[in-house]
Design a protein around this motif. Structure first.
Motif, PDB file in Angstrom:
ATOM      1  N   GLU A  37       1.082  -1.120  -0.023  1.00  0.00           N
ATOM      2  CA  GLU A  37      -0.192   0.069   0.375  1.00  0.00           C
ATOM      3  C   GLU A  37       0.741   0.748  -0.230  1.00  0.00           C
ATOM      4  O   GLU A  37       0.457   2.950  -0.662  1.00  0.00           O
ATOM      5  CB  GLU A  37      -0.789   0.509   1.378  1.00  0.00           C
ATOM      6  CG  GLU A  37      -2.084   1.520   1.188  1.00  0.00           C
ATOM      7  CD  GLU A  37      -2.685   0.891   2.630  1.00  0.00           C
ATOM      8  OE1 GLU A  37      -3.456   2.415   2.368  1.00  0.00           O
ATOM      9  OE2 GLU A  37      -2.576   0.111   3.057  1.00  0.00           O
ATOM     10  N   CYS A  91      -6.027  -5.286  -2.937  1.00  0.00           N
ATOM     11  CA  CYS A  91      -5.455  -4.734  -3.108  1.00  0.00           C
ATOM     12  C   CYS A  91      -4.545  -4.204  -4.346  1.00  0.00           C
ATOM     13  O   CYS A  91      -4.157  -3.386  -5.063  1.00  0.00           O
ATOM     14  CB  CYS A  91      -3.634  -4.561  -2.059  1.00  0.00           C
ATOM     15  SG  CYS A  91      -4.439  -4.783  -0.426  1.00  0.00           S
ATOM     16  N   GLU A  95      -6.506  -3.170  -6.829  1.00  0.00           N
ATOM     17  CA  GLU A  95      -6.243  -1.295  -6.464  1.00  0.00           C
ATOM     18  C   GLU A  95      -5.292  -0.500  -7.349  1.00  0.00           C
ATOM     19  O   GLU A  95      -5.129   0.626  -7.846  1.00  0.00           O
ATOM     20  CB  GLU A  95      -6.261  -0.677  -5.223  1.00  0.00           C
ATOM     21  CG  GLU A  95      -7.176  -0.905  -3.844  1.00  0.00           C
ATOM     22  CD  GLU A  95      -7.707  -1.520  -3.232  1.00  0.00           C
ATOM     23  OE1 GLU A  95      -6.163  -0.711  -2.226  1.00  0.00           O
ATOM     24  OE2 GLU A  95      -8.585  -0.952  -2.267  1.00  0.00           O
ATOM     25  N   ASN A 153     -15.348   0.449  -4.105  1.00  0.00           N
ATOM     26  CA  ASN A 153     -14.566   0.546  -4.843  1.00  0.00           C
ATOM     27  C   ASN A 153     -14.508  -1.046  -6.536  1.00  0.00           C
ATOM     28  O   ASN A 153     -14.528  -0.138  -7.193  1.00  0.00           O
ATOM     29  CB  ASN A 153     -12.850  -0.442  -4.298  1.00  0.00           C
ATOM     30  CG  ASN A 153     -11.935   0.588  -3.909  1.00  0.00           C
ATOM     31  OD1 ASN A 153     -11.599   1.773  -3.621  1.00  0.00           O
ATOM     32  ND2 ASN A 153     -12.113   0.123  -2.631  1.00  0.00           N
ATOM     33  N   ALA A 189      -4.989   6.037  -6.058  1.00  0.00           N
ATOM     34  CA  ALA A 189      -6.055   4.415  -5.765  1.00  0.00           C
ATOM     35  C   ALA A 189      -5.889   4.822  -4.612  1.00  0.00           C
ATOM     36  O   ALA A 189      -7.077   4.181  -3.568  1.00  0.00           O
ATOM     37  CB  ALA A 189      -4.735   3.673  -6.416  1.00  0.00           C
ATOM     38  N   ARG A 190      -5.280   5.538  -3.418  1.00  0.00           N
ATOM     39  CA  ARG A 190      -4.663   5.061  -1.703  1.00  0.00           C
ATOM     40  C   ARG A 190      -5.545   6.248  -1.588  1.00  0.00           C
ATOM     41  O   ARG A 190      -6.301   5.764  -0.355  1.00  0.00           O
ATOM     42  CB  ARG A 190      -3.849   5.437  -1.218  1.00  0.00           C
ATOM     43  CG  ARG A 190      -2.378   4.125  -1.892  1.00  0.00           C
ATOM     44  CD  ARG A 190      -2.818   2.911  -2.772  1.00  0.00           C
ATOM     45  NE  ARG A 190      -3.071   1.937  -1.274  1.00  0.00           N
ATOM     46  CZ  ARG A 190      -4.139   0.948  -1.171  1.00  0.00           C
ATOM     47  NH1 ARG A 190      -4.195   0.966  -2.223  1.00  0.00           N
ATOM     48  NH2 ARG A 190      -4.448   0.921   0.336  1.00  0.00           N
ATOM     49  N   ASN A 221      -9.361   4.088  -1.125  1.00  0.00           N
ATOM     50  CA  ASN A 221      -8.816   2.628  -0.397  1.00  0.00           C
ATOM     51  C   ASN A 221      -7.904   3.384   1.141  1.00  0.00           C
ATOM     52  O   ASN A 221      -7.925   2.268   1.860  1.00  0.00           O
ATOM     53  CB  ASN A 221      -7.735   2.291  -1.031  1.00  0.00           C
ATOM     54  CG  ASN A 221      -8.414   0.808  -2.299  1.00  0.00           C
ATOM     55  OD1 ASN A 221      -9.910   0.891  -2.386  1.00  0.00           O
ATOM     56  ND2 ASN A 221      -8.421   1.357  -2.846  1.00  0.00           N
TER      57      ASN A 221
END
Length: 766
Positions: free
Chosen positions: A585, A622, A625, A662, A740-741, A744
């Motif tokens: 991540e 993950c 993502e 998501n 992305a993060r 998320n």
């Protein structure tokens, strides 16, 4: 005209009602229900007072296929439920159906200080009431019963037997000639009596109770403060005796506001004292029911009395025989018999799946019993055994659901756990028992006994994974704030560190990462001077999750690398998987998609090999993502869907909001707007159930991009503040589709085993 039915409660003499000159009425509509056991009366009159009276009237008038009445009608219920009043009203209402008169007899089954009537006395008084001279009444019980049947042959007479001690006391009267009927009131169940229908009086509805208060204390007084009147009705538990005594209190001082009496009744130590007037009291009535059991010559009765006393130790909504067995330190079969006896005595109310509860006022009485009859040590030991029962069973349940999720070490009191047969059974048990488990944990943590408080804290810690799986995140925070107080009060750094960790995780599940960070840092600081390598590894991993959520990726990567080093050094496989996810991540947040994907691929491989469905589904999300960051939403959709199936198969509710949100975003980016809309709407539902406001805001922002304005408006955080922090992050994510993060941020749900596994896998899996 028929004379009035005697409704005295103190006389044991038999009151005879002269025969009516009226003709027998035609047969009424048949009684709805069976001829034995409990009969539903809702189809006849509903659950109101008038409905119950009509139910008795129908039973006493006729039964299907005959003009004859039901042979025995029993009105049963707890002390003060209004049984006698109902029976008298019902007997008056059907007087025309008994042209040969009615007889009333108080059997003194629950009259303080007075012995109950024996069967021979009962028969003698009835015979004298029918005109038999005293010297002609047989001295033999069987002969007296035969004479009574002869006297009643060809007649139509109603016999009201008030306050029977149970079926045994009236057994000689069963089997009277057709046309005659017995109307019996008792605190004991008559479900097993021959040819009997039973009406079990429960509590009055709130509206009925308020109406009763208005009649007794004054309609104007009740109308002046209807909310206080409704609360007073609830505090009396809908029990007619309690309502009558509360009204008497109000009438003693007409200037006393209802709110003042309510305040006194809310105080559990004073409530029963307030419900007294002269020699009439709720406590005295319940005390007699208890004393009858405690003084019985039958062991099950005495065990039931002991169970009632020990139930006063607990502060739980309901209970089960397993809990009673732990309280009494007795075999479960003995506990089951004790519970059944309490139900038959109408001191406990039966529920579904073997559960039972005490009426609120019975519970207060049981608490007084426990204070008076049990020593402080006995009370503490009983509570400790229940903590052991729940602690042991919660851990067994999680082992059946997911053997990779484990708990901090603690030695609970030895106790046989609930019998669970598999994952589905374990899930169902956890959901049924959750309110009781949390109540026991909170009660123990509030105890001045340091040993109980410590065990209560570890019971709270044992609840972490069940609460995560079912999405009860606010309860996680509340429970562990109390555990943190225990740690500080006892000067126990291990408890304080764990409590800080679980509070932070709970806040993270709800998207409150800035708050969570302070608790994570507090945990890390504590573990610099205490704890073992595993504890430090766990703390670093969970800190990394929150750092990533707050986009502090460089510090998160450093934390993850240290976590990974410790995990491999001590051989913690679940910690290694978690560290890989956290590192991936951080790499993704720093723009290094290749390193992120490499970490996730390794995580998936290790999770599949271990059979860890939770971390497997987390790793799939993950990887999805990463595809999203690479502008490949279609590949992201496939992995999100695979993860969703996996978590639903393992019943892990805690990750669903993140995955659904998501998926909705990914479907929007592929242009499949209907699918996106459906996923996002489901996200809101699931997230609201779990208290995950971050994902509520996320879904609403995504729906806004689809041109929709959800009706339910902006979400609120647990402390009542707006979800501005989460909303801003969602907006940033929506503007930067490839970043992305941000969206998320609830990566905290994937903290899987990093705060759960013990140092030795054999322990962790056991």
């Amino acid at each position: 005209m028929p004379a009035n039915l005697c409704d005295g409660r103190t006389s044991a003499s038999c009151a005879r009602i002269p025969p009516s000159r009226r003709r027998r009425p035609p047969r009424r509509s048949p009684l709805t229900g069976s001829s034995s056991g409990r009969v539903s009366f809702r189809a006849i009159g509903g659950s109101s007072w008038d409905g119950r009276r009509r139910w008795c009237g129908c039973a006493l008038c006729s039964r299907p296929g005959t003009d004859d009445p039901q042979a025995v009608v029993a009105v049963t219920g707890t002390a003060g439920a209004g049984k006698s009043t109902l029976a008298v009203h019902a007997a008056h209402a059907v007087s025309d159906h008994y042209p040969d008169g009615q007889l009333y007899l108080n059997l003194l089954g629950a009259t303080p200080g007075v012995g109950r009537l024996n069967p021979l006395d009962l028969l003698g008084r009835l015979l004298r009431g029918l005109g038999v001279r005293s010297e002609s009444v047989p001295s033999d019980q069987d002969e007296a019963a035969a004479m009574l049947r002869d006297r009643l042959a060809g007649r139509r007479t109603l016999i009201v037997l008030d306050d029977a001690s149970g079926p045994e006391q009236v057994r000689p009267l069963l089997g009277l000639p057709a046309g005659n009927a017995l109307l019996v009131t008792s605190r004991e169940s008559f479900a097993a009596a021959d040819d009997c229908v039973q009406l079990v009086l429960g509590r009055m509805s709130r509206s009925e109770a308020v109406t009763m208060l208005a009649k007794l204390a004054g309609a104007e007084r009740v109308a002046a403060d209807p909310s206080a009147a409704a609360e007073l009705a609830d505090l009396c538990g809908g029990l007619p005796l309690a309502l009558r005594l509360a009204a008497a209190r109000l009438m003693e001082n007409r200037h006393t506001p209802l709110t003042e009496l309510n305040a006194r009744l809310r105080d559990e130590r004073r409530a029963l004292h307030e419900l007294e007037s002269g020699d009439l009291a709720v406590r005295a009535s319940l005390q007699l029911s208890h004393d009858v059991l405690a003084g019985s010559g039958h062991e099950p009765d005495r065990t039931a009395a002991a169970a009632l006393c020990h139930l006063g130790v607990l502060r739980t909504p309901d209970a089960t025989p397993e809990v009673v067995a732990a309280l009494l330190d007795a075999p479960q079969d003995a506990a089951e018999r004790a519970v059944a006896r309490l139900v038959r005595a109408n001191l406990a109310e039966p529920g579904e799946q073997g559960r039972f509860r005490l009426h609120d006022l019975v519970r207060l009485f049981a608490m007084e019993l426990a204070e008076r009859r049990l020593s402080e040590r006995d009370r503490d030991d009983a509570l400790d055994r229940v903590i052991g029962l729940y602690g042991t069973t919660v851990r067994l349940a999680m082992k059946l659901i997911d053997p990779h999720r484990v708990h901090p070490l603690h030695e609970f009191a030895a106790c046989e756990p609930f019998a669970l047969t598999g994952g589905a059974d374990a899930f169902a048990w956890l959901e049924r028992e959750r309110p009781n488990i949390l109540a026991v944990a909170a009660q123990a943590m509030g105890s001045p006994n340091s040993s109980l408080a410590r065990s209560g804290a570890y019971l709270a810690f044992s609840c972490h994974w069940p609460l995560v799986y079912t999405g009860h995140h606010p309860e996680t925070v509340t429970l562990n704030r109390q555990a943190l107080e225990v740690g500080e009060r006892l000067g126990d750094p291990d408890i304080s560190a764990l409590a800080n960790s679980y509070i932070a995780l709970g806040l993270g599940y709800m998207g409150r990462y800035a708050e969570a960070l302070a608790y994570h840092r507090a945990e890390v600081d504590l573990l610099r001077t205490c704890g073992d390598a595993f504890a430090r590894m766990r703390a670093l991993g969970n800190l990394g999750v929150t750092l990533n959520a707050l986009m502090m990726h460089k510090e998160a990567l450093s934390s993850a690398r240290e976590q990974l080093r410790i995990a491999r050094e001590i051989g913690s496989a679940v910690g290694e998987r978690h560290a890989l996810g956290c590192a991936g991540e951080a790499h993704l947040g720093l723009g290094d998609t290749a390193s992120a994907m490499a970490a996730y691929v390794e995580m998936v491989s290790l999770a599949k090999e271990a059979g860890d469905a939770m971390q497997h589904s987390d790793a799939l999300m993950c990887m999805a993502e990463v595809y999203m960051a690479q502008d490949d939403p279609r590949s992201g959709v496939m992995l999100f869907e695979e993860a969703l199936v996996l978590m639903r198969e393992s019943r892990f509710r805690g990750l669903e909001a993140r995955c659904l949100g998501n998926l909705g975003r990914a479907e929007r980016l592929t242009g499949r707007l209907d699918r996106a809309r459906a996923y996002l709407q489901e996200t809101i539902v699931v997230a609201q159930e779990c208290g995950a406001d971050y994902w509520v805001d996320f879904a609403r922002e995504e729906l806004a991009l689809l041109g929709e304005s959800p009706e339910d408006g902006p979400s609120r955080t647990v402390d009542g503040s707006g979800g501005a922090e989460g909303s801003a992050r969602v907006q940033n994510a929506a503007r930067a589709e490839g970043s992305a993060r941000a969206q998320n941020a609830a990566r905290a749900e994937g903290s899987a085993g990093a705060e759960g596994e013990e140092e030795v896998d054999a322990v962790a899996h056991g």
